[in-house]
Scaffold this active site. Sequence first.
Site, short mmCIF file in Angstrom:
data_model
loop_
_atom_site.label_atom_id
_atom_site.label_comp_id
_atom_site.label_asym_id
_atom_site.label_seq_id
_atom_site.Cartn_x
_atom_site.Cartn_y
_atom_site.Cartn_z
N SER A 99 0.80 -1.22 0.00
CA SER A 99 0.00 0.00 0.00
C SER A 99 0.83 1.28 0.00
O SER A 99 0.41 2.28 -0.56
CB SER A 99 -0.95 0.00 1.20
OG SER A 99 -0.24 -0.20 2.40
N HIS B 191 -5.06 -3.14 -3.10
CA HIS B 191 -4.68 -2.21 -4.17
C HIS B 191 -4.51 -2.87 -5.53
O HIS B 191 -4.21 -2.19 -6.50
CB HIS B 191 -3.39 -1.47 -3.78
CG HIS B 191 -3.54 -0.67 -2.55
ND1 HIS B 191 -4.12 0.57 -2.53
CD2 HIS B 191 -3.25 -0.97 -1.26
CE1 HIS B 191 -4.16 1.02 -1.29
NE2 HIS B 191 -3.64 0.11 -0.50
N LYS C 128 -11.47 0.86 -2.30
CA LYS C 128 -10.44 1.50 -3.11
C LYS C 128 -10.90 1.57 -4.57
O LYS C 128 -11.79 2.35 -4.87
CB LYS C 128 -9.12 0.81 -2.85
CG LYS C 128 -8.65 1.29 -1.47
CD LYS C 128 -7.59 0.57 -0.77
CE LYS C 128 -7.40 1.20 0.61
NZ LYS C 128 -6.72 0.33 1.55
#
Length: 394
Positions: A181, A209, A240
């Site tokens: 991250s 991610h 995200k």
Amino acid sequence: MTHNHDWLDTEITALEHAGLRRHLRTVMGAPTGTINLDGRDVVLLGSNNYLGLSTHPEVIAAAVEATQTFGTGASGSRLISGNSEPYTTLEKNLAKAKNTEAALVFSSGYTANTGVIPILAGEGDLILSDALNHASIIDGCRLSRATKKVYRHCDVEHLKDLLSESATFRRRLIVTDGVFSMDGDIAPLPDIYDLAAEYGAMLLVDDAHGFGVLGRDGSGTVAHFGLATENIIQMGTLSKAIGALGGYIAGSRALVDLLINKARGFIFTTGLPPATLAAANAALSVIRSSPELRQRLFSHAKCLKTTLTDLGYTLLPSDTQILPVVLGNPQRATSIADALFAEGVFAPPIRPPAVPPDTSRLRLTVMATHTETEIQQAIDAFATVAQSSVDLYR
Ligand SMILES: *Cc1c(COP(=O)(O)O)cnc(C)c1O
């Protein structure tokens, strides 16, 4: 007796002196390429809304419709009365995207990690964890009461050494971010997968991610490497690239059943709002059908990375949309971030404990929905700051 709370001020002053004090900023409007932050319009280089899906018209429409049908809140925990129909659809589609038997949604990525790890490992078990894993993994390991050993970042040899000394433990669990991250690099999953097989260890990959960004159809890091999914537990977040809120675990039906029965972070909290689930589900279809968003994301990332390197900034060798500009001490990261803000760019400074000491940085992220003009504005700001503060970066 009086209650003495002076220590609160003492602690805050200590943080201030160390350059580690944090402040909340107020965002007006949606997380698009340019936002109004604390009253100022700035190019946003600090959003995890990588594909711009939190403002996608189809995603918003799905959220509005779900609110009209189901109301705003879940009104109960999932095992009581909060398991609204959008959960069922979303979990089916998540399992499909991840190529697993089943998937289970939690209220956040944080609760997914702190929920699943104590189910996979407990006293008498060993967890092997990458040195740069996310804080939610670290907290999950603490809650599990298992023995934890940290292997050097992405160091497969070190991991192998630790595994070779692990015979006395009941179960072994390897846990790693898929895309890290704060560094943006990708874990060497094929090697880790082979080691897990060799030593009979479980493998948990946190793909917060990677999903939406890597792999065919944006299915994430495991798909990026083309690994078989049966022996990998895939964790991810809806917060995200998916642009909503929530976390999930994708794996076998048996694992999901056990989590429903035992994971405290699943059981003892209220279900997510139906709008959030419907938005996430609509975002999944956009992700599947929009390879051009991923192309734009990577083209922006490449452009920014090359240009900032040419300007003399030190970027970590990231392979993704996360571009860390390393600056060293926390004060330096903050002052460069302030200078960029004055030039109309929000580049969030990241300091310990989010990153190791002396690696304070700006964590830049691009979005597919940034315009070419916005990327250029960002580059101009970095150029101005580089000129005016030669001694502030290395
Ligand atoms: C953001 C993040 C999480 C937590 O997810 P949330 O949905 O924000 O709670 C977990 N793991 C990693 C690697 C993350 O970056």
